[in-house]
Design a protein around this motif. Sequence first.
Motif, short mmCIF file in Angstrom:
data_model
loop_
_atom_site.label_atom_id
_atom_site.label_comp_id
_atom_site.label_asym_id
_atom_site.label_seq_id
_atom_site.Cartn_x
_atom_site.Cartn_y
_atom_site.Cartn_z
N LEU A 102 1.07 -1.11 -0.05
CA LEU A 102 -0.08 0.02 -0.10
C LEU A 102 0.85 1.15 -0.10
N VAL A 103 0.91 1.80 -0.94
CA VAL A 103 1.61 3.32 -1.12
C VAL A 103 0.81 4.50 -0.51
N PHE A 104 1.34 5.30 0.31
CA PHE A 104 0.66 6.32 0.94
C PHE A 104 1.60 7.66 0.46
N GLY A 105 0.80 8.84 0.41
CA GLY A 105 1.68 10.03 0.16
C GLY A 105 1.39 10.92 1.40
N HIS A 106 2.38 11.73 2.03
CA HIS A 106 2.44 12.37 3.03
C HIS A 106 1.84 14.03 2.33
N THR A 107 0.44 14.44 2.74
CA THR A 107 -0.24 15.30 1.82
C THR A 107 0.31 16.69 2.25
N LYS A 108 0.93 17.12 3.53
CA LYS A 108 1.66 18.16 3.78
C LYS A 108 3.00 18.61 3.10
N ALA A 109 3.57 17.37 2.34
CA ALA A 109 4.89 17.77 1.74
C ALA A 109 4.71 18.49 0.45
N PRO A 110 5.54 19.26 -0.06
CA PRO A 110 5.57 19.88 -1.27
C PRO A 110 5.44 18.92 -2.34
N TYR A 111 4.56 19.05 -3.37
CA TYR A 111 4.58 18.02 -4.75
C TYR A 111 4.39 16.84 -4.39
N TRP A 112 3.59 16.45 -3.07
CA TRP A 112 3.63 15.02 -2.51
C TRP A 112 2.96 14.11 -3.77
#
Length: 187
Positions: A102-112
């Motif tokens: 499962l691939v998650f992205g950290h939404t607070k990072a720039p260009y996440w």
Amino acid sequence: MRVLDLARRRKTVRKFRPERPPMEDLLKALKAAKEAPSGMNAQPWKFVVVDDEWLKGRIRELCEAEERKFHSKTKGDLMAWLQSEGFRPEKPFLSEAPYLVLVFGHTKAPYWLQSTWIAVGYLLLALEELGLGTVTYTPPNPKPVENLLNVPPQYKLQTILPIGYPADPAPKRGRRRLGEVVSFNGF
């Protein structure tokens, strides 16, 4: 192997052989994925490996429930295409593949979002090089899976990759010619 050869060979796989690939191979592919470039070098991705049979089954149940909702609301060209291709709410690959990543992205990072999907691209080619197959399955509503895994609110599930040795006889779908997707000095 050269990247172009890997890219030409790589195809979507929804059926898997029952034998479990070595965890070392999966970790090699994840090592390649973590080398992807990212905005401000934030490396906003998080990979969650699931090999527990009960948990894979529960993820499948949650995803299929959301797929049924999606299919009940979808109409027009999209529904016609889904039906013509044989896509249904059932997703057996979610419990049949030896591993789920499962691939998650950290939404607070720039260009996440862009950064996370570049890492997915690296992962797809690394899996191909190792003889492993997958499909980038994106649940229509990732929230139930995020809740199941107690995902922090700043992370968003991007895709679920069922991973194993391919047993899918379907051929790779055709690709457009280079001249159809490339232009110079303007659109």
